[in-house]
Design an enzyme around this catalytic site. Sequence first.
Site, PDB file in Angstrom:
ATOM      1  N   HIS A 128       0.845  -1.208   0.000  1.00 25.53           N
ATOM      2  CA  HIS A 128       0.000   0.000   0.000  1.00 25.53           C
ATOM      3  C   HIS A 128       0.868   1.241   0.000  1.00 25.53           C
ATOM      4  O   HIS A 128       0.477   2.290  -0.481  1.00 25.53           O
ATOM      5  CB  HIS A 128      -0.933  -0.010   1.209  1.00 25.53           C
ATOM      6  CG  HIS A 128      -0.271   0.379   2.496  1.00 25.53           C
ATOM      7  ND1 HIS A 128       0.616  -0.454   3.146  1.00 25.53           N
ATOM      8  CD2 HIS A 128      -0.340   1.503   3.238  1.00 25.53           C
ATOM      9  CE1 HIS A 128       1.040   0.137   4.252  1.00 25.53           C
ATOM     10  NE2 HIS A 128       0.488   1.318   4.328  1.00 25.53           N
ATOM     11  N   LYS A 157       3.304  -1.492  12.425  1.00 24.93           N
ATOM     12  CA  LYS A 157       4.255  -0.658  13.168  1.00 24.93           C
ATOM     13  C   LYS A 157       4.524   0.653  12.433  1.00 24.93           C
ATOM     14  O   LYS A 157       4.537   1.732  13.032  1.00 24.93           O
ATOM     15  CB  LYS A 157       5.562  -1.428  13.371  1.00 24.93           C
ATOM     16  CG  LYS A 157       6.547  -0.769  14.317  1.00 24.93           C
ATOM     17  CD  LYS A 157       7.838  -1.570  14.409  1.00 24.93           C
ATOM     18  CE  LYS A 157       7.588  -2.992  14.871  1.00 24.93           C
ATOM     19  NZ  LYS A 157       8.852  -3.750  15.024  1.00 24.93           N
ATOM     20  N   ASP A 162       3.498   6.466  11.837  1.00 23.37           N
ATOM     21  CA  ASP A 162       3.301   7.333  10.674  1.00 23.37           C
ATOM     22  C   ASP A 162       4.548   7.406   9.785  1.00 23.37           C
ATOM     23  O   ASP A 162       4.960   8.480   9.352  1.00 23.37           O
ATOM     24  CB  ASP A 162       2.890   8.743  11.117  1.00 23.37           C
ATOM     25  CG  ASP A 162       2.270   9.542   9.987  1.00 23.37           C
ATOM     26  OD1 ASP A 162       1.787   8.925   9.027  1.00 23.37           O
ATOM     27  OD2 ASP A 162       2.274  10.785  10.057  1.00 23.37           O
ATOM     28  N   LYS A 169      10.097  -8.385   5.817  1.00 24.69           N
ATOM     29  CA  LYS A 169      11.032  -9.030   6.752  1.00 24.69           C
ATOM     30  C   LYS A 169      11.817 -10.091   6.007  1.00 24.69           C
ATOM     31  O   LYS A 169      11.313 -10.712   5.058  1.00 24.69           O
ATOM     32  CB  LYS A 169      10.280  -9.687   7.914  1.00 24.69           C
ATOM     33  CG  LYS A 169      11.132  -9.851   9.164  1.00 24.69           C
ATOM     34  CD  LYS A 169      11.381  -8.510   9.822  1.00 24.69           C
ATOM     35  CE  LYS A 169      12.174  -8.640  11.120  1.00 24.69           C
ATOM     36  NZ  LYS A 169      12.300  -7.328  11.790  1.00 24.69           N
ATOM     37  N   TYR A 305      19.362   3.514  28.606  1.00 26.60           N
ATOM     38  CA  TYR A 305      18.426   4.627  28.774  1.00 26.60           C
ATOM     39  C   TYR A 305      17.648   4.516  30.074  1.00 26.60           C
ATOM     40  O   TYR A 305      17.405   5.527  30.756  1.00 26.60           O
ATOM     41  CB  TYR A 305      17.485   4.715  27.573  1.00 26.60           C
ATOM     42  CG  TYR A 305      18.127   5.322  26.353  1.00 26.60           C
ATOM     43  CD1 TYR A 305      18.415   6.684  26.301  1.00 26.60           C
ATOM     44  CD2 TYR A 305      18.465   4.543  25.257  1.00 26.60           C
ATOM     45  CE1 TYR A 305      19.013   7.253  25.186  1.00 26.60           C
ATOM     46  CE2 TYR A 305      19.063   5.103  24.132  1.00 26.60           C
ATOM     47  CZ  TYR A 305      19.334   6.456  24.105  1.00 26.60           C
ATOM     48  OH  TYR A 305      19.934   7.014  22.996  1.00 26.60           O
ATOM     49  N   LYS A 430      17.741  10.781   4.075  1.00 30.00           N
ATOM     50  CA  LYS A 430      19.074  11.371   3.911  1.00 30.00           C
ATOM     51  C   LYS A 430      19.750  10.823   2.655  1.00 30.00           C
ATOM     52  O   LYS A 430      20.365  11.573   1.889  1.00 30.00           O
ATOM     53  CB  LYS A 430      19.929  11.063   5.143  1.00 30.00           C
ATOM     54  CG  LYS A 430      21.395  11.467   5.012  1.00 30.00           C
ATOM     55  CD  LYS A 430      22.197  10.971   6.189  1.00 30.00           C
ATOM     56  CE  LYS A 430      23.690  11.197   5.952  1.00 30.00           C
ATOM     57  NZ  LYS A 430      24.509  10.680   7.065  1.00 30.00           N
TER      58      LYS A 430
END
Length: 444
Positions: A128, A157, A162, A169, A305, A430
Amino acid sequence: MYCITLITLLRMLSLKQVFTKAPSVAVRCMSQGWRSDIEEVRKVALSDDPPFSTIVDYYFNKAAPYAEKALLGSIKTRMSNELKEHLVQGVLSDLKPCNAVLSLSFPLRRDNGEIVTIHGYRAQHSHHRTPCKGGVRFSDEVHEDEVQALAKLMTYKCAVCDVPFGGGKAGIKINPREYSDIELEKITRRFTVELAKKGFLGPGLDVPAPDMGTGEREMSWMADTYKNTIGTEDLNSHACVTGKPIVMGGIHGRTSATGRGVYHSTNIFVEDPEYMEMVGLVPGLSGKTCILQGFGNVGLHTARYFHRAGAKIIGVIEWDGSIYNPSGIDPKALEDWKLEKGTIKGFPGASDTDENLLEAECDILLPCALEKVITKYNAANIKAKVIAEGANGPVTPAADEILIKNNRLVIPDIYCNSGGVTVSYFEWLKNLNHVSYGRLTFKY
């Protein structure tokens, strides 16, 4: 448009039901389309060891009625109600299976002269939006069903965060620890050529990324192979994969992106007084005890983290052993130890243990390794109040029902570990723009 709207709604609407405990949507029973196998899928998904793709289809079936209702209400045309139903049913039916699955094998001459056959797979779930996006994993447990399931999860996901990709995969059925660096390079480059020849690789077609058992090195081999074969005249050839080294067009922060995403997504819920009151915890990560399963790329950066935010990593589970320290484990020291020794066992900052740490007392459980590690056999023993799915599909449907019944907060994988694909999107942009971030705004 309807495909995009549907995918965005799918699991998010299902999440809303779980977190707010809203009543189920009453929908008219129809035998056609995606509902044709709904009872069979539910029965298999709740069995002892359900196939991974069936688990994903089970959650699809749970979410689809919400999306169906929203989609029917969003069609503002003169279509009859019957035609609207046919359209929505068709979209749902088309979204459920993978669009394309490639299974291939090729020979490898090993360093000792032995010739072995290597098996690999690539699945493209949804076209899509293109290109398709999803990692390449090296594992001796890879199989076609797993690859298809992970491709489906990638579609959802990408929609949740977005990012304009379809899901994909890939996997190669090897244990990378049993192959030399030269052999791994041969495997990776040959796999790349096979994908490219068959239309399963390209900046606008299908863009792989690192996953379990792979990293920057493997991505650099893939990018170099594509550039010097199929993509020799393609200006954007380096955009055929993401997760590359910086010198080959990679982006700062990609390596730690998935772990950082696990931290931020968990922190959002842990900082929310309403959710913490529901599970009986005080808001805030500081002082929370965490147990981590998997100390690879995702687990390592997740631990770093959480540690910086003031949480205590009291246990780490790896494939060859577990360690425990109720006072907390320093992730950086453990990383250095593992790089030197090749294992977390024997780490001087903790004690080796044979205890099943998945079921140990803690505030937050972080499964960041394999799928289906929390099942109906151990879900009732999970003491953690929050389970953040750093891995893909670590909780089976039967286990999920038990955890929700026991008032556990489960943060779903398609939201929790989407940091990797988000930063991959920036790297892809990028490479297409051929301008490094900040180049246009530097002031000297």
